[in-house]
Design an enzyme around this catalytic site. Structure first.
Site, PDB file in Angstrom:
ATOM      1  N   PRO A  19     -26.372   0.717  16.284  1.00  0.00           N
ATOM      2  CA  PRO A  19     -27.181   1.994  16.564  1.00  0.00           C
ATOM      3  C   PRO A  19     -27.440   2.190  17.632  1.00  0.00           C
ATOM      4  O   PRO A  19     -28.080   1.459  18.457  1.00  0.00           O
ATOM      5  CB  PRO A  19     -28.349   1.339  15.582  1.00  0.00           C
ATOM      6  CG  PRO A  19     -28.490   0.110  15.701  1.00  0.00           C
ATOM      7  CD  PRO A  19     -27.209  -0.517  15.755  1.00  0.00           C
ATOM      8  N   MET A  20     -27.059   3.602  18.184  1.00  0.00           N
ATOM      9  CA  MET A  20     -27.204   3.949  19.438  1.00  0.00           C
ATOM     10  C   MET A  20     -27.752   5.413  19.288  1.00  0.00           C
ATOM     11  O   MET A  20     -27.153   6.307  19.057  1.00  0.00           O
ATOM     12  CB  MET A  20     -25.971   3.802  20.230  1.00  0.00           C
ATOM     13  CG  MET A  20     -25.733   2.483  20.528  1.00  0.00           C
ATOM     14  SD  MET A  20     -23.710   2.628  21.404  1.00  0.00           S
ATOM     15  CE  MET A  20     -22.804   2.717  20.051  1.00  0.00           C
ATOM     16  N   GLN A  72     -30.646   2.490   9.952  1.00  0.00           N
ATOM     17  CA  GLN A  72     -31.595   1.768  10.794  1.00  0.00           C
ATOM     18  C   GLN A  72     -33.026   2.720  10.798  1.00  0.00           C
ATOM     19  O   GLN A  72     -32.797   3.589  11.097  1.00  0.00           O
ATOM     20  CB  GLN A  72     -31.212   1.594  12.206  1.00  0.00           C
ATOM     21  CG  GLN A  72     -32.407   0.673  12.833  1.00  0.00           C
ATOM     22  CD  GLN A  72     -32.115   0.395  14.344  1.00  0.00           C
ATOM     23  OE1 GLN A  72     -31.996   1.413  15.085  1.00  0.00           O
ATOM     24  NE2 GLN A  72     -31.700  -1.026  14.511  1.00  0.00           N
ATOM     25  N   CYS A 102     -35.831  -1.656  20.192  1.00  0.00           N
ATOM     26  CA  CYS A 102     -35.836  -0.397  21.166  1.00  0.00           C
ATOM     27  C   CYS A 102     -37.128  -0.486  22.001  1.00  0.00           C
ATOM     28  O   CYS A 102     -38.268  -0.698  21.440  1.00  0.00           O
ATOM     29  CB  CYS A 102     -35.918   0.857  20.262  1.00  0.00           C
ATOM     30  SG  CYS A 102     -35.990   2.360  21.428  1.00  0.00           S
ATOM     31  N   ASN A 213     -25.495  -9.249  19.863  1.00  0.00           N
ATOM     32  CA  ASN A 213     -25.531  -8.031  20.337  1.00  0.00           C
ATOM     33  C   ASN A 213     -25.846  -8.239  21.912  1.00  0.00           C
ATOM     34  O   ASN A 213     -26.319  -8.814  22.342  1.00  0.00           O
ATOM     35  CB  ASN A 213     -26.257  -7.068  19.771  1.00  0.00           C
ATOM     36  CG  ASN A 213     -26.362  -5.724  20.416  1.00  0.00           C
ATOM     37  OD1 ASN A 213     -27.550  -5.162  20.757  1.00  0.00           O
ATOM     38  ND2 ASN A 213     -24.931  -5.058  20.624  1.00  0.00           N
ATOM     39  N   GLY A 214     -25.126  -7.372  22.573  1.00  0.00           N
ATOM     40  CA  GLY A 214     -25.429  -6.921  24.142  1.00  0.00           C
ATOM     41  C   GLY A 214     -24.383  -7.592  25.023  1.00  0.00           C
ATOM     42  O   GLY A 214     -23.703  -8.648  25.111  1.00  0.00           O
ATOM     43  N   GLY A 215     -23.793  -6.434  25.726  1.00  0.00           N
ATOM     44  CA  GLY A 215     -22.943  -6.715  26.800  1.00  0.00           C
ATOM     45  C   GLY A 215     -21.325  -7.297  26.363  1.00  0.00           C
ATOM     46  O   GLY A 215     -20.452  -7.778  27.227  1.00  0.00           O
TER      47      GLY A 215
END
Length: 333
Positions: A19-20, A72, A102, A213-215
């Site tokens: 989700p962004m 979300q 967030c 999640n992440g990078g």
């Protein structure tokens, strides 16, 4: 939610797009679904208040083609989250996810997002309230710590508390969230990635589904992570280089390889723009912005992007802009 038929026993969370905010709206997700049939897609974080008091249809509308798709939610009141989750299920979402990651100032002022990690009991109450009213999975996306506290016990105890409320799936953004001193953008880059924390969580909670999640931006990293956890969630790279998603069904879900080409996907998006304009009055440029990475790495991509981004063309029909973009992209430099 059931695993794809082409991948018996595969976790539905094996591959997902994060989700962004301002990015993964329904138009972006429509593009992603053209490229991958099995990857789980997440909405932007939707504030519970917006769903309950600001127009349910506006916040929950999506395209039927997007399934599997997860909603979300952002919020911290169990009763309101339960109402929003029930509406999400009624609208047909395959999963309800609670945002506990967030770090933005606006979210902090509302005492939700990453701030919720300070109160695992409250998170558990929120999860329990949602689990009690829906049949679809209720999941949590969270960080591995807050500010500069890198204690493993903090995130371990957070998951331990929340799982007791009925959450069986945790998406772990493998960075701390710094609630003071960093912008949301900086929070995606400056706190160090610690994938080993997510790996340890899977070891300590083998009965839970743990996605990381992440990078993550290459197949090599995805494949390395899948040796340790149940799933991988990709964020910015999926947005900026969407064609990567076209390989995921065969690589990660065991599906037959599809013969896709960029022109066909672009044509499908133009068809979609025309339908959206006719049905909802959506301007084509609100959709086109999400596909600017479609020709990432291809010859002529910059000229193609320039046409789709040219504000002087906004009054032209989408199909005419597409023709100009394709001509520019194939012209000799």
């Amino acid at each position: 939610m059931q695993p794809p038929a082409s991948a018996p026993g595969a976790s539905p969370w094996r591959m997902s797009v994060a989700p962004m905010m301002d990015w993964t709206d329904r138009h972006c997700r429509y593009l992603h679904r053209l490229l991958t049939r099995h990857t789980l897609l997440y909405t932007e974080m939707v504030n519970v208040g917006g769903i309950l008091f600001g127009g349910t249809e506006r916040h929950l509308r999506y395209n039927a083609e997007e399934h599997p798709v997860a909603l979300q939610l952002g919020g911290n009141e169990p009763s309101k989250l339960a109402q929003a989750a029930r509406l999400g299920e009624q609208w047909g979402y395959d999963e309800i996810n609670l945002n506990c990651g967030c770090p933005s100032d606006r979210v902090q002022r509302g005492a939700f997002g990453a701030s919720l990690m300070k109160s695992p009991t409250l998170v558990a109450d929120c999860v329990k309230a949602m689990v009690d009213v829906v049949e679809v999975p209720v999941t949590v996306k969270h960080r591995i710590g807050l500010d500069k506290d890198e204690s493993y016990a903090f995130v371990r105890d957070f998951i331990g508390t929340v799982q007791d409320a009925g959450c069986k799936v945790f998406i772990v953004h493998a960075r701390n969230a710094w609630l003071q001193g960093l912008s949301p953008k900086e929070n995606r880059d400056i706190p160090p990635l610690r994938y080993e924390v997510a790996h340890r969580l899977k070891q300590d909670f083998p009965h839970l589904t743990i996605a990381i999640n992440g990078g993550i931006c290459t197949d090599e990293v995805v494949q390395a992570q899948l040796q340790h956890v149940d799933g991988v969630m990709v964020g910015r790279e999926a947005y900026h280089n969407p064609w990567w998603l076209a390989r995921w069904d065969s690589l990660y879900f065991g599906a037959p390889e599809r013969q896709l080409n960029v022109e066909a996907v672009e044509d499908a998006m133009v068809d979609y723009m025309e339908r959206e304009a006719a049905q909802y009055g959506t301007p084509w440029y609100a959709i086109a912005r999400h596909m600017l990475g479609l020709r990432h790495g291809l010859s002529g991509a910059r000229r193609w992007r320039q046409v789709w981004s040219d504000h002087r063309l906004k009054d032209l029909p989408a199909r005419e802009v597409a023709a100009q973009a394709r001509a520019a992209g194939t012209a000799r430099a």
